[in-house]
Design an enzyme around this catalytic site. Structure first.
Site, PDB file in Angstrom:
ATOM      1  CD  GLU A  77      39.806 -30.413   4.095  1.00  0.00           C
ATOM      2  OE1 GLU A  77      39.541 -31.508   3.548  1.00  0.00           O
ATOM      3  OE2 GLU A  77      39.346 -30.081   5.207  1.00  0.00           O
ATOM      4  CB  SER A 345       1.642  17.898 -22.136  1.00  0.00           C
ATOM      5  OG  SER A 345       0.528  18.458 -21.486  1.00  0.00           O
TER       6      SER A 345
END
Length: 753
Positions: A77, A345
């Protein structure tokens, strides 16, 4: 002639300093597209997508980007990035010459000029907006940036702001989503593919591969072009919806959704939770490991889901929240911590605690574990024990510790479903119906609860009977490294309401004395032996109190218990409600509970709690060798030194246990019009011996009789009271008689005596 116009335009470019932010401002304003959940010490736990327009990761410093990527970016770039001052005049001249002769050349935009477009929407080019004025503005801004920003800052800001492909913005998002790693780990081939996307973000894989190969050659690594086409195709075929590296860990998805859905903060928000990352990680691994063990070939149990929650007793901080077994589950999105399931339970400790609080039982009281048929509106309710065997006469301590069902139902008959349901609601359990709706099955956990509410209810027992709220987020004023002290239990102003004591810190459902006795009962490994034996996952080398539960048809099993400092709840089952095969609470959930407790106490002791003032510790002898002699805890005035089958309903020697055995509170009697009224009787009775000085009172009027009275029922609502010699009410029940006529058409007359 764009490049020539750029050169001329810069001579007249306006000053832009006031419009461009500083590097620190850009970094400070950066927001990831996710919500980030942190643990109590600031470690990332979970990311949740918040911004659906773009996917951005956390800000990445230049030092955390691999050298290969930085080289690929510069080569592709802006080759003279470290030489120019924002505008590459050699590049401008080359572009102008190429435009003059209509030859293909690279554009003249530098990385700094591209950054200018990223910082200012008016300068950002797109397919419909590539004007000369825009280019001039980029160049002018670039010159300003180069004067005030360092080169490393320009490059760092560019890497975080630049879009790569689709919704991916910034080096963090593209690196983690496409390559499954942090930017620091990108190699030359991965870097070339990522950089190739900058020119054509949405180009097909073949075109990206071709350009990436050119970048590799410019880097002097052309050999890496071999197989690049296939690798690029593979990269683009991966789902781009989630980030998968350690920077985007997924340890608490269900908890994160709960926390962020409550406030819906803006994207990028970080919330410091109460979770402990190390504990959370251990709990996730333990759940997965145990479920895999239960699913090994030859012993498959048809179980694939589970959930774990850990709460700090003193503060209420949620320390771990595992909502599912993740990849092992076919419904991983379902949060097992907040899903409603039958409690089994696990409700029994609260039932016995209430019976002890109402002085209907002591831990030493004997209960008959033998077949029982209870009439209900839908027929007879016939409870069974887990092993289908009956133990005969057992103490309440043994009945609870060994999780015997019939004694629990007998205890509920004393307490009544209505009052027990009220207690469960006071503990924070989400019962949506009254106790009469559940009936006697409530003793065996027929009500639906969540793992979170059940675990926090057990925490109430650990905290002396006071139920209080949990905490999910660390207060901002508390340092993330703070530790919670187990003795931090501030007092608050108390008020009375519905027979419960409320403070700013919670609701006192049970007294400290009752909670201590209940805790001592479920901590007693000797009391568990009739069902679980001495060596089971419920036994720890340090003090803990724990109870298991299994719902109807093996659909859910639980293990919930606490030490002095922590309460741990575990659920194992299937999210779709399918029954498991031969998996109980002690074989499915209990091993997980044990391992989590061991981790919590690897360096922390858990000593037995100190008995609160007022309790009596008495040596108890059992006649007829029903149970071995032992020392037992009693509430004041309820102690017994000898337990015999002939005096089960009495306290010796200080006086009787005053209670009405029948009818139970809330009973509805339906008269049969085909039976003559004189033949229909309702029996008022006490359990056994008639207390000295006792008397019956019905609807405020004396009723003759002693331990068992046959009353001819009259339609309406009635209150039956058992009073002592001074007229003080020692117990009362309410019941209703329905039905008003018989076949001969005569109105029923009051037959009470």
């Amino acid at each position: 002639m764009l490049s020539l116009a750029l050169a001329l335009g810069l001579l007249q470019a306006p000053v832009v300093a006031h419009a461009v932010p500083s590097f620190d401002e850009v970094r400070q304003d950066w927001r990831a597209s996710d919500w980030i959940l942190l643990d109590r010490r600031g470690e990332p736990l979970q990311r949740l997508r918040a911004d659906m327009q773009a996917q951005r990761g956390d800000w990445v410093t230049l030092a955390d980007v691999s050298p290969a990527f930085r080289e690929a970016l510069i080569v592709s770039e802006d080759k003279r990035f470290y030489e120019h001052s924002g505008v590459d005049w050699r590049g401008v001249a080359a572009a102008a010459w190429g435009n003059l002769w209509h030859s293909r050349t690279r554009g003249a935009s530098t990385l700094t000029m591209q950054l200018a477009g990223l910082l200012d929407d008016d300068l950002r080019p797109n397919a419909r907006n590539r004007s000369v004025t825009q280019k001039i503005g980029q160049a002018a801004t670039a010159l300003w940036l180069e004067q005030r920003w360092r080169k490393d800052q320009i490059l760092e800001a560019y890497l975080n702001l630049v879009p790569f492909r689709g919704e991916l913005v910034g080096i963090s998002a593209v690196s983690q989503t496409l390559f499954g790693k942090l930017p620091i780990g990108l190699d030359a081939r991965e870097a070339a593919i990522a950089v190739a996307l900058l020119r054509a973000p949405n180009a097909p894989a073949a075109r990206v591969s071709q350009r990436a190969c050119g970048i590799l050659k410019d880097m002097g690594q052309g050999a890496d072009c071999s197989g690049l086409d296939g690798y690029t195709q593979l990269v683009f075929s991966r789902p781009a919806s989630v980030m998968t590296t350690r920077d985007a860990v997924s340890l608490a998805p269900h908890f994160a959704r709960r926390v962020f859905s409550e406030s819906r903060p803006p994207a990028g928000t970080r919330i410091t939770s109460t979770l402990d990352a190390n504990l959370q990680r251990m709990a996730v691994n333990t759940l997965g490991q145990t479920l895999r063990e239960l699913s090994t070939p030859g012993r498959a149990r048809n179980v694939q889901d589970g959930a774990i929650v850990v709460i700090d007793n003193a503060s209420g901080d949620i320390l771990a929240w595992v909502g599912s077994s993740g990849p092992l589950s076919s419904a991983a999105q379902v949060d097992g911590v907040t899903s409603l399931r039958q409690a089994g339970s696990t409700l029994k400790p609260f039932l016995y605690a209430q019976a002890i609080a109402e002085q209907r039982l002591t831990a030493a009281s004997l209960l008959d574990d033998s077949p029982i048929d209870l009439p209900t509106g839908g027929g007879l309710y016939i409870p069974q024990n887990y092993d289908r065997h009956f133990k005969g006469w057992v103490s309440a301590r043994t009945a609870l510790g060994s999780s015997l069902n019939v004694p629990a139902v007998r205890t509920l008959v004393m307490v009544t479903p209505r009052r027990f349901a009220q207690t469960l609601v006071s503990l924070g359990l989400p019962l949506t119906q009254s106790g009469d709706y559940y009936g006697f099955s409530l003793a065996l956990g027929s009500a639906d609860v969540t793992l979170l509410s059940l675990t926090n209810a057990y925490r109430a027992l650990a905290n002396g009977g006071t139920a209080s709220d949990i905490r999910e987020r660390m207060p901002e004023r508390v340092a993330s490294t703070s530790r919670v002290r187990t003795d931090d239990k501030p007092a608050g102003k108390k008020v009375r309401d519905d027979n419960r004591t409320h403070t700013a810190q919670g609701t006192a459902v049970f007294s400290p004395q009752v909670s201590f006795i209940a805790s001592d009962m479920i901590a007693d490994r000797q009391a568990r032996t009739r069902t679980f034996g001495l060596d089971s996952p419920l036994s720890t080398r340090y003090w803990t109190a724990v109870k298991t539960g299994t719902s109807k048809d093996m659909r859910d099993n639980w293990a919930v218990g606490y030490s002095r400092r922590y309460t741990v709840g575990v659920w194992v089952g299937n999210a779709d409600g399918a029954p498991m095969w031969d998996v109980s609470g002690v074989s499915g959930a209990a091993p997980i509970w044990h391992r989590v407790m061991d981790y919590l106490h690897r360096r922390t002791a858990s000593l037995p709690p100190v008995p609160p003032p007022g309790l009596e510790h008495v040596a108890v002898q059992y006649a007829e060798h029903v149970e071995p002699a032992r020392e037992e805890w009693f509430l004041p005035g309820t102690s017994q030194s000898t337990m015999a089958l002939s005096a089960l309903a009495t306290k010796a020697p200080s006086g009787p246990l005053w209670r009405i055995a029948g009818p139970t509170d809330g009973t509805i009697v339906a008269l049969d019009p085909d039976i003559p009224p004189a033949n229909q009787r309702l029996w008022f009775q006490v359990p056994a011996a008639w207390p000295k000085g006792a008397a019956w009172r019905l609807d405020g009027k004396p009723l003759s009789g002693t331990s068992r009275v046959g009353w001819l029922p009259w339609p309406g609502r009635h209150t039956l009271e058992l009073v002592d010699a001074s007229g003080t009410v020692r117990d009362s029940v309410r019941f209703e008689v329905r039905g008003a006529t018989v076949n001969d058409g005569k109105r029923m007359r009051n037959a009470s005596r």
